[in-house]
Design an enzyme around this catalytic site. Structure first.
Site, PDB file in Angstrom:
ATOM      1  N   HIS A  65       0.860  -1.173   0.000  1.00  0.00           N
ATOM      2  CA  HIS A  65       0.000   0.000   0.000  1.00  0.00           C
ATOM      3  C   HIS A  65       0.901   1.230   0.000  1.00  0.00           C
ATOM      4  O   HIS A  65       1.961   1.255   0.652  1.00  0.00           O
ATOM      5  CB  HIS A  65      -0.923   0.009   1.222  1.00  0.00           C
ATOM      6  N   ASP A  67       1.042   4.136   1.354  1.00  0.00           N
ATOM      7  CA  ASP A  67       1.485   4.850   2.556  1.00  0.00           C
ATOM      8  C   ASP A  67       2.604   4.114   3.286  1.00  0.00           C
ATOM      9  O   ASP A  67       3.136   4.622   4.274  1.00  0.00           O
ATOM     10  CB  ASP A  67       0.308   5.111   3.498  1.00  0.00           C
ATOM     11  N   ASP A 213      -0.253  -2.913   9.188  1.00  0.00           N
ATOM     12  CA  ASP A 213      -1.692  -2.946   8.969  1.00  0.00           C
ATOM     13  C   ASP A 213      -2.225  -4.371   9.092  1.00  0.00           C
ATOM     14  O   ASP A 213      -1.756  -5.285   8.413  1.00  0.00           O
ATOM     15  CB  ASP A 213      -2.022  -2.419   7.574  1.00  0.00           C
TER      16      ASP A 213
END
Length: 305
Positions: A65, A67, A213
């Protein structure tokens, strides 16, 4: 005791704000630096934190991802501009390899240093890096695409020599390494001096687990049991648990449950949703479950004792 530090460079989530940068950290141990994730703006945060670029020996990317990796290609380019010649290891899910190859071919094709890519199996907990000082293990997590965390374990050190005893028994310097490795000493009168009298115990080995995450995993505590310090994403408060479940993230209270069940030394919270103007509500929820919880912030350095 050698420094074992965690430098927080970014602790926000996908949308950068004026308060927080996306995910990035640097683990520092015995003169080496290891980067974990590399969100947008990481280079600037490194300079603000006065972290040099030259000691980074490996970069660990938890998942692809943006970020967590948008800052990587700029970082690699800067390494080249700074004249780096030492090889750089990158550990990431195998899905990242074609993305990285495309970016390198487009922007960074004349480096004087070698980039060594290591594909990480995000479904297994296994040692993926090892040197004389530490090991790094992958930690399987559950997010919207292949994701893992990373567990840094310091290797045990040798006992400390008691200099007063070495001098008292006139033990030659040439014998000190033998004594550190468990040998006793026989004095001139034939008396054996036990090793326990000549040494003091080694410093406890320290450990740091970075859980990127992930949705709440009830069994995750077994993988990070007893670590000195745990970073666990805490994107949402409990009132927004429906969003956490929708996007495969965790609440602060769930992060604290993992820390409590794993009996860790302390918990670091991060990856805050941009919808919150004040992260104190995240901290309050976590501390109700696990009192040794704290918020991370850019520029913070955590020194593991």
């Amino acid at each position: 005791m050698e420094p074992f530090k965690i430098h927080i460079l970014g602790c926000g989530s996908a949308l950068p704000t004026l308060r927080h940068n996306p995910s990035a950290q640097v683990v520092e141990l015995r003169g080496k630096q290891f980067m974990i994730d590399c969100g947008e703006g990481t280079q600037t945060q490194m300079r603000r934190s006065r972290i040099g670029f030259n000691k980074v020996v490996a970069i660990f990317i938890s998942h692809i991802h943006g970020d967590h990796c948008f800052g990587l290609i700029g970082m690699l380019s800067s390494f080249g501009l700074l004249g780096r010649t030492m090889p750089l290891a990158i550990y990431a899910p195998k899905e990242f390899k074609p993305v990285l190859d495309m970016m390198l071919k487009t922007f960074c094709y004349d480096f004087d240093y070698e980039i060594q890519f290591h594909a990480v199996d995000t479904t297994k907990q296994q040692v993926i890096y090892e040197d004389r000082s530490l090991t790094v293990e992958s930690i399987p997590l559950k997010h919207r695409l292949p994701t893992c965390g990373f567990l840094f374990r310091e290797k045990p050190t040798l006992p400390h020599i008691r200099r007063d005893m070495i001098d008292f028994y006139h033990i030659p310097v040439s014998q000190i390494n033998n004594i550190k490795n468990g040998a006793s000493w026989t004095d001139e009168e034939g008396r054996e001096i036990p090793n326990s009298r000549l040494t003091t115990p080694a410093d406890p080995a320290r450990s740091y687990a970075y859980c990127s995450d992930t949705c709440y995993l009830p069994s995750l505590h077994e993988r990070v049991a007893g670590v000195s310090c745990l970073y666990h994403e805490s994107t949402y408060i409990t009132a927004d648990i429906d969003r956490a479940e929708l996007y495969y993230h965790s609440t602060a209270a769930q992060a604290a449950q993992v820390a409590r069940d794993a009996n860790v030394g302390r918990l670091l919270l991060g990856h805050y949703s941009s919808k919150y103007d004040d992260e104190q509500q995240l901290l309050k929820e976590a501390q109700e479950v696990f009192p040794e919880s704290q918020l991370t912030a850019e520029g913070m350095t955590i020194d593991l004792k």
